[in-house]
Design an enzyme around this catalytic site. Sequence first.
Site, PDB file in Angstrom:
ATOM      1  N   ALA A  70       0.862  -1.179   0.000  1.00  0.00           N
ATOM      2  CA  ALA A  70       0.000   0.000   0.000  1.00  0.00           C
ATOM      3  C   ALA A  70       0.903   1.235   0.000  1.00  0.00           C
ATOM      4  O   ALA A  70       2.078   1.151   0.356  1.00  0.00           O
ATOM      5  CB  ALA A  70      -0.869  -0.023   1.248  1.00  0.00           C
ATOM      6  N   GLY A 111       0.431  -5.105   0.628  1.00  0.00           N
ATOM      7  CA  GLY A 111      -0.687  -5.054  -0.303  1.00  0.00           C
ATOM      8  C   GLY A 111      -0.336  -5.659  -1.653  1.00  0.00           C
ATOM      9  O   GLY A 111      -1.200  -6.184  -2.355  1.00  0.00           O
ATOM     10  N   GLU A 132      -0.846  -9.195  -1.346  1.00  0.00           N
ATOM     11  CA  GLU A 132      -2.298  -9.418  -1.217  1.00  0.00           C
ATOM     12  C   GLU A 132      -2.970  -9.376  -2.589  1.00  0.00           C
ATOM     13  O   GLU A 132      -3.891 -10.145  -2.864  1.00  0.00           O
ATOM     14  CB  GLU A 132      -2.892  -8.390  -0.253  1.00  0.00           C
ATOM     15  CG  GLU A 132      -2.445  -8.669   1.191  1.00  0.00           C
ATOM     16  CD  GLU A 132      -2.892  -7.610   2.175  1.00  0.00           C
ATOM     17  OE1 GLU A 132      -2.529  -6.432   1.963  1.00  0.00           O
ATOM     18  OE2 GLU A 132      -3.597  -7.941   3.133  1.00  0.00           O
ATOM     19  N   GLU A 135       3.828  -5.832   6.987  1.00  0.00           N
ATOM     20  CA  GLU A 135       3.030  -4.821   7.697  1.00  0.00           C
ATOM     21  C   GLU A 135       3.368  -4.722   9.176  1.00  0.00           C
ATOM     22  O   GLU A 135       3.342  -3.637   9.762  1.00  0.00           O
ATOM     23  CB  GLU A 135       1.533  -5.112   7.534  1.00  0.00           C
ATOM     24  CG  GLU A 135       0.970  -4.794   6.165  1.00  0.00           C
ATOM     25  CD  GLU A 135       1.127  -5.923   5.150  1.00  0.00           C
ATOM     26  OE1 GLU A 135       1.912  -6.867   5.409  1.00  0.00           O
ATOM     27  OE2 GLU A 135       0.467  -5.863   4.097  1.00  0.00           O
TER      28      GLU A 135
END
Length: 685
Positions: free
Chosen positions: A62, A101, A104, A124
């Site tokens: 992210a 992310g 993911e 994370e």
Amino acid sequence: MSVITTQRHGEVLVIISDNPPVNALGQAVRAGLAAGIAEAAGDDAIKAVVIRCEGRTFFAGADITEFGKPPVGPSLPEVVDAIEQCRKPVVAAIHGTALGGGLEVALGCHYRIAIPSAKLGLPEVKLGLLPGAGGTQRLPRVAGVADALTMIVSGNPVTAARALEIGLVDRVADAGSLADAAIAFAREVAGAAGHPVSSLRTDRIAEAANHPQVFDKFIAENSRKLHGFDAPKACIEAVRAAVELPFEQGVKLERDLFMKLVSGTQSRAMRHLFFAERQAAKIDGIPADTPVIDIARVGILGAGTMGGGIAMNFLSAGLPVTLVEREQAALDRGVATIRKNYERTAARGRMTTEQVEQAMGLLTPTLDYGDLADCDLVIEAVFELMEIKKEVFRRLDGIVKPGAILASNTSYLNIDEMAAETERPEAVVGLHFFSPANIMRLLEVVRGASTSPSVLKTVMGLAKRIGKIAVVSGVCPGFIGNRMLSPRQTEAQKLLLEGATPWEVDAALTEFGFPMGPFQMADLAGLDLGWTAEGSTSSTIREVLCERGRRGQKTSKGFYDYDENRRGSPSPETETIIADFAAKSGLPQRKFSGDEIRERLLYPMINEGAKILEEGMAQRASDIDIVWLNGYGWPAFTGGPMFWADTIGLKVVLEGLARHARALGPDFTVSSLLRSKAEAGETFN
Ligand code: 3HC
Ligand code: NAI
């Protein structure tokens, strides 16, 4: 140009992200991905999809700069769901680092193909978070609970080879042909009847569902490492939910935990550290076109505790090292220690015997200073005495080729005085490594009054090459780290005379999150550093401990008594010695709470940090945080000393110092920067 483009290769739609430097999943990227998937879904001619990235890496996560700002859709979980729900198979083509992310997104894809150098991870937790786009639910379903737990809780990535073993990737492609291999893979699966959907899989979580004790076992095994951190506990809770709850409920729990963590102080602190670490590498006032000096061979003077460890950094990075000692025995000892350290690493499986020999083959041990002539950088790590350092610098200046850098590993001494002994003060710099130098990641780079921008830029680049986190310091006694350690040590000693025990002082800091307190640290380092029986005056607690044979862990007793497993327990003998000193001091004796001990130890450090800033010895407050985090075990979840002070409020620190003014003594002065910032309601960072 848009950050996301699509290309058609027959019946395969390739969605390409080009968002330098690391393809972070910012809003434009998310929107582009969603649009790409919609394009594929709406076109009957398209039978399969590939998602890949341009530049140095697949999505590295992210966009951290968006955290704390109002969210703009589509959200990452929505995008990942859209990919997974696409009726046409989607293949992730992974190079570089698929992180957070990014992984993911790959887990939302039906298939994953990676090149051998790729790394895949969910880091994370290192930002005080847990994966927030389904990672805690999909990774266990794809790779199994044991590996998912390790990856998510440690935050460490796995290699492509390991990812293949655990089922996280389906194929490994040749380095040069990822784009083509991914399209070929997509064509192959285009006609298949069904495609693996990560969120629907149950095969890899079935075993843990029958053995729920794996979670308790994991917590028990890792409790020490996780102490004080909120995020790892949330990670474990979420993975447990993947096993115990339906996917939708697991995802909801993950989302709730993520929202809680992302708005909390620990994650704010750890995100601060992420950017602080990158900021530290930047030096004010150095033009971008400053030339760097080519470093092809490094010379090291002194093969003692530090010299040997420093040498290993360069040998491990493939740089030849010339190691000089004043006597054969010391040289042999130093070389043997280097070899022993490498062999121990090999025995633990973290190096091959070939690599050990390769590293040792780059080492040239010698007693002849003349052998340093062709080095591009020489680092001295001889005894900590200015007269010796000066002599060494005079000698090196005469021997080492012009243009080469001369560096000192001094912990406290003035670099400028050493530089003044040479004809090349612009080439003199401090390189303060921390012990053990082959392991500790911190490097204080000391910028002398005459150090040239080119020399500074060169050593910062070299630091990165050998895997160090470098922070620039100005010339002052103890530089940034040891200078701030000094008031803490002073207060720790004083507290003993006022009635606090070493174990209470240490506990106050370990409760705060330090791995050990000042007296545990002293016992580990050895109380007799710089102590000799002949010169002893019995004038400090430490001297008396040494005289009684209590020299620290190595003699099984120091401040503490140690058992055969090096576990320390409070020592009655130490208490008696301290009581004698306390009686002589005439100071009133009383009990201290943990809070009061922390105020006495930590507030004076903040004050010293503020002085370091106001004198321009550190470039920025966050550099001080990086020093204390990487050199002294300051707990990451508080963001480092200066960030922590900002969090609790500078006014609170200032008032605390005023409350303890009498104990701090007449020589203690409050930093004017701290005072003015506190009064103005400002922060350091
Ligand atoms: N968001 C925003 N900026 C990022 C970023 C990210 N995720 N990752 C890196 N950057 C920036 C850095 O700040 C740096 O900026 P600068 O040049 O202005 O200083 C630039 O990109 C280059 O980064 P590095 O200097 O670190 O480059 P390296 O090549 O040494 O390392 C990397 C690359 C391994 C990708 C490293 O940058 C990294 O580890 N990045 C963070 C990865 C991460 O933590 N991802 C998870 C994010 S949280 C998340 O995904 C939540 C989700 O679950 C919902
Ligand atoms: P050490 O005593 O273990 O090693 C010093 C070595 O230098 C000895 O082997 C000695 O024989 C050799 N030596 C002395 N004079 C020499 C000369 N003129 N020519 C060649 N070799 C010579 O000391 P240590 O601990 O390695 O410290 C070295 C330097 O590193 C000091 O400046 C110290 O302040 C600094 N330092 C030490 C740290 C530590 O934790 N020990 C941490 C950071 C810096």
